[in-house]
Design an enzyme around this catalytic site. Structure first.
Site, PDB file in Angstrom:
ATOM      1  CE1 TYR A 166      10.672  -4.447   2.276  1.00  0.00           C
ATOM      2  CE2 TYR A 166       8.562  -3.927   2.481  1.00  0.00           C
ATOM      3  CZ  TYR A 166       9.594  -4.590   1.974  1.00  0.00           C
ATOM      4  OH  TYR A 166       9.243  -5.565   1.186  1.00  0.00           O
TER       5      TYR A 166
ATOM      6  CD  GLU B  32      12.506  -5.471  -0.862  1.00  0.00           C
ATOM      7  OE1 GLU B  32      11.626  -5.975  -0.040  1.00  0.00           O
ATOM      8  OE2 GLU B  32      13.488  -5.899  -1.242  1.00  0.00           O
TER       9      GLU B  32
END
Lengths: 298, 385
Positions: free
Chosen positions: B108, B196
């Site tokens: 992530y 993101e």
């Protein structure tokens, strides 16, 4: 006394020759603010309302000596450079009324101001007023209206809402109470001066006996304020209203700063932190003045 | 402003951030062609401005060209419901068909503007593909946070904190260093407020690849982002909100029955709180601003009245910058123009308030005066039942 701003504070207006700059200069001057100089690149030698205009802030300081404060009526794209210029010239208080500044410019400015220990009010602040003495920005709007809204007195006011930075003092006035200094802290999600910074200043000010805050959801300004109360850096009575208790998560209401994201910055969290710290949280903005009055009377 | 995944990936390509090959498809035919071109498997991904697409059935992996076509048929036109869309969901108009890749590990990575200390924060975790908020809640030590002072920009030690924190092997860490610097440049140069990648994958042949991409752009920076400004997708926005934005009014449609019009966002939020306290639900948020002209106020009124759920309207104005008589003229004009039948509770205070009240009173409209905000909310809640 008052905080940051009084009748002796010398002020330079960056962007004085523009429409807003000229209009607000007149207002500030008429209200009593000591506006000593203006700055507009390429307009050096002009006068606006009898005030000399210079090409750079440095030039203005060479001509007038140290200047305490700058108000920037500068369009968004040029604001960052203007704030840097004021800071590099040694000015210790900068008020930035312009809204909707790109967030990356804001974090640059705020970082630079903090690095140089400069008080940056805003961006997106309507300004600050010490009633009967001086105003920076356009808080109040006109001398007549400012006289209607703000009386001198013992209450400090901090508002996250532009409109409420006039309305709360007016409600206090109706309740028979005046203002030491009132300010609009700004609408951007990142701000120079924080609520906690301002509370610490009000703590040291003898004139201020209590502080009223119009808070909003989003960010951590109110949580930081609660910390200052909890750790004893602010000990006077503090009455707070937090707008947006109803707001659903993720919904942004007009100000970029008033948004609850990922459960952070909720009205409930802010109320809890403030109440536990010893501040008084009220349910409606109309309860601020009566509560302050009750606390002052004790 | 939100942009689609395929648009975010276009930006990634511009900044040399590796992404899978993919094609935007508007029809099942297009999807079939794309699958033929790439060879299967392919991923077929709904392009809407909402997260949680996978759980909602908006992302499918197709192992044959026929399956790719079927997936596109199923997804295009569907009303995709995710935790971020509300119960009515969001209609899907297009899909991204991407070449399949082998996944060795999912990471992530995100960049956000950190409001608390005026910095850019990189967040990274080995728990890729997961809901990062869940990871943050359950094992915060699994998330690496690195704050970057914008005056310094990204430095080697920032990169090392991320790479060592993720326990990357040297060869991967080298790629990650370039990727982080490029992402930081993209983030700052394109006025991003959020970026993101979830997941950022390490492929079977040890290459970093951004499998997903989410970017939010700071609307205040759009004036200097001509290319990105063109990426705005009106299909993803509420028509009434778009109309309001054209008039520079701040309008947000909500589910309640009490329409309201307020000057100032702070007062508007407080007004909604008070409506709620009075036992009713606001139908909207509408800030007419400090300097609203009669024309803009009229427009705002039309927008409120376009919502059939509205049973009563509360006007709450503290007239400092906005004069009450000007507001009153706008209200009357709008009411006459749309043949207003609904009751209106008016709480006005400030400049020219008597003239304002007189204009409203003489208009023949059903107007109820309120003495203060609580009184106003009570009265309008009674009307709405």
């Amino acid at each position: 006394m008052s905080i940051i701003l009084d009748e002796n504070t010398t002020v330079v207006v960056q962007g004085m020759t523009g429409r807003e700059g000229s209009l607000r200069t007149k207002y500030m001057q008429d209200y009593g603010t000591k506006v000593v100089a203006g700055v507009t690149p390429g307009k050096g030698g002009m006068e606006v309302h009898g005030i000399p205009v210079y090409n750079t802030v440095k030039e203005a300081i060479r001509a007038h000596g140290e200047i305490d404060a700058s108000v920037t009526f500068i369009p968004g794209p040029a604001l960052k450079g203007a704030v840097y210029e004021a800071i590099d010239a040694g000015i210790k208080f900068v008020c930035s009324p312009v809204e909707r500044i790109p967030i990356h410019d804001v974090i640059d400015m705020v970082s630079y101001a903090r690095k140089h220990d400069v008080m940056l009010l805003g961006p997106g602040s309507l300004g600050m007023i010490t009633p009967g003495k001086a105003v920076v920005g356009w808080l109040g709007g006109s001398v007549d209206w400012a006289s209607t809204l703000f009386d001198p007195g013992p209450i400090g006011v901090i508002s996250r809402s532009g409109g409420q930075s006039g309305t709360v003092p007016w409600a206090l006035k109706v309740a028979g109470l005046g203002i030491s200094t009132a300010l609009h802290i700004g609408t951007e999600p990142v701000l120079g001066l924080t609520m906690a910074d301002v509370l610490k200043k009000f703590e040291k000010d003898e004139q201020t006996k209590a502080v009223a805050v119009f808070g909003e959801i989003g960010g951590t300004l109110e949580e930081e304020a609660a910390e200052v109360v909890a750790n004893g850096e602010f000990t006077k009575p503090l009455v707070v209203f937090i707008a947006g208790a109803w707001a659903p998560e993720g919904m942004r209401f007009s100000h970029a700063s008033s948004i609850v994201e990922k459960g952070r910055g909720t009205a409930q969290g802010k109320m809890k932190a403030l109440t536990e710290a010893g501040a008084y949280v009220v349910d409606s903005p109309e309860e601020i003045a009566p509560k302050i009055k009750e606390l002052i009377a004790v | 402003m939100k942009i689609h995944e395929y648009q975010a990936k276009e930006l990634f390509r511009t900044y040399q951030i590796p992404v899978p090959d993919g094609t935007l498809c508007l029809t099942p035919d297009d999807a079939q062609k794309a699958a033929e071109q790439y060879g299967t498997p392919v991923a077929v991904k709904a392009q809407v401005h909402a997260g949680g697409r996978g759980k909602g059935g908006g992302v499918r992996v197709a192992t044959s060209v026929e399956e790719a076509r079927e997936a596109a048929e199923a997804i295009i036109g569907m009303s995709l419901v995710t935790e971020q869309t509300g119960a009515t969901g969001r209609t899907v108009h297009k899909v991204l068909v991407e070449q399949g890749v082998s996944i060795k590990k999912e990471l992530y990575l995100s960049l956000i503007v950190n409001r608390d200390d005026a910095s850019v924060t990189i967040m990274a975790s080995q728990e890729g593909g997961m809901d990062i908020e869940e990871v943050a809640a359950q094992s915060p030590e699994r998330i690496i946070k690195v704050n970057i002072n914008p005056l310094l920009g990204i430095q080697g030690y920032h990169v090392r904190q991320v790479c060592f924190g993720l326990e990357l092997e040297p060869a991967i860490a080298k790629q990650a260093g370039g990727l982080l610097r490029n992402l930081y440049q993209l983030f700052v140069s394109s006025d991003c407020s959020l970026l993101e990648i979830n997941p950022l994958i390490i492929t079977g042949d040890d290459t970093l690849l951004a499998l997903d991409a989410k970017i939010d752009i700071d609307s205040n920076g759009l004036y200097r982002q001509k290319v990105i400004a063109e990426m705005r997708d009106p299909l993803e926005e509420d028509p009434a909100e778009l109309e309001a934005a054209e008039y520079d009014l701040n309008y947000i449609k909500l589910d309640g029955t009490i329409g309201n019009m307020v000057n100032g966002a702070g007062l508007a939020m407080a007004t909604m709180d008070i409506i709620k306290q009075a036992g009713a639900e606001p139908a909207n948020f509408l800030d007419v601003g400090g300097g609203a002209s009669a024309e803009r106020v009229e427009k705002g009124f039309r927008i409120i009245l376009s919502d059939p759920n509205v049973k009563g309207i509360l006007i709450n104005i503290f007239g400092g910058i906005l004069r009450c008589d000007i507001l009153a003229q706008g209200v009357v004009q709008a009411a006459q123009a749309v043949d207003l039948k609904l009751p209106v509770v008016v709480r006005m205070e400030g400049t020219n308030v008597e003239e304002g009240r007189k204009i409203l009173k003489d208009s023949g409209l059903e107007l109820i005066n309120a003495i203060d905000l609580s009184d106003a909310a009570r009265k309008v809640a009674e009307i709405a039942g």
